[in-house]
Motif scaffolding. Structure first.
Motif, PDB file in Angstrom:
ATOM      1  N   SER A 207       0.815  -1.224   0.000  1.00 40.46           N
ATOM      2  CA  SER A 207       0.000   0.000   0.000  1.00 40.46           C
ATOM      3  C   SER A 207       0.844   1.267   0.000  1.00 40.46           C
ATOM      4  CB  SER A 207      -0.969   0.009   1.184  1.00 40.46           C
ATOM      5  OG  SER A 207      -0.259  -0.068   2.399  1.00 40.46           O
TER       6      SER A 207
ATOM      7  N   LYS B 159     -11.568   4.814   2.299  1.00 40.45           N
ATOM      8  CA  LYS B 159     -11.402   5.034   0.850  1.00 40.45           C
ATOM      9  C   LYS B 159      -9.952   5.299   0.438  1.00 40.45           C
ATOM     10  CE  LYS B 159     -12.267   9.986   0.825  1.00 40.45           C
ATOM     11  NZ  LYS B 159     -13.041  11.082   0.304  1.00 40.45           N
TER      12      LYS B 159
ATOM     13  N   ASN C  37      -7.522   3.319   0.575  1.00 42.16           N
ATOM     14  CA  ASN C  37      -6.933   2.066   0.089  1.00 42.16           C
ATOM     15  C   ASN C  37      -5.762   1.551   0.922  1.00 42.16           C
ATOM     16  OD1 ASN C  37      -8.765   1.841  -2.088  1.00 42.16           O
ATOM     17  ND2 ASN C  37      -7.566   3.320  -3.246  1.00 42.16           N
ATOM     18  N   CYS C  38      -5.822   1.778   2.215  1.00 44.86           N
ATOM     19  CA  CYS C  38      -4.806   1.224   3.123  1.00 44.86           C
ATOM     20  C   CYS C  38      -5.443   0.921   4.476  1.00 44.86           C
ATOM     21  CB  CYS C  38      -3.617   2.176   3.260  1.00 44.86           C
ATOM     22  SG  CYS C  38      -4.030   3.841   3.847  1.00 44.86           S
TER      23      CYS C  38
END
Length: 168
Positions: free
Chosen positions: A36, A147, A149-150
């Protein structure tokens, strides 16, 4: 019921539960990928091979057994630095595993400069646990925001914090 007995860090080592949790969160990937944070990773969150060379996207596939061996080699190196940083500090096995997992995930530099370490050196165990929650950023993204993404980074921190607090 968890054992909350604190003993000198020099007498502790990463437990079987540590490695189970490590693989749970890092996962296993036979092929290299970018994590990530955009860092090339392989196996069980390994950034480097045991010989110190960085993982490259062009590296060949590895087996789960190889990945586990790499993770154990990485952890054994981290543990030397970890124990030295905590000279004179007493921890429970759970705390030891939690903070070692943090170091594996965020690196030795972040550990050495962390408020967790400062708090542990002054026997502020609860504050050290709470300091885990400060580490929620990857590549300048707030991982507590789904949101971004991690989000897995944040859920791992929350679990570390819960384990740590239960050990107090």
């Amino acid at each position: 019921m968890q054992n909350k007995t604190k003993i000198a860090v020099g007498f502790l080592a990463a437990s079987a539960a540590f490695f189970t949790t490590l693989e749970k969160y890092e996962g296993f990937s036979a092929k290299p990928y970018k994590d990530s944070g955009g860092v090339v990773t392989q196996g069980i969150g390994s950034l480097n091979k045991p010989d110190g060379t960085k993982i490259k996207m062009t590296d060949p596939l590895i087996t789960r057994k190889t990945a586990q061996e790499w993770a154990k080699a990485h952890v054994s190196k981290d543990e030397i630095v970890f124990r030295k940083s905590l000279d004179g500090v007493k921890l429970s096995q759970v705390e030891y595993d939690v903070y070692l997992d943090f170091m594996y995930n965020f690196g030795q530099g972040n550990w050495r400069s962390s408020s967790m370490l400062r708090n542990l050196k002054t026997s502020k165990y609860k504050q050290a646990c709470d300091s885990l929650l400060k580490y929620k950023y990857v590549a300048k993204r707030d991982c507590s925001i789904r949101k971004n993404n991690c989000y897995g980074v944040w859920t791992r921190q929350l679990e570390r914090h819960q384990k740590c607090m239960r050990a107090q």
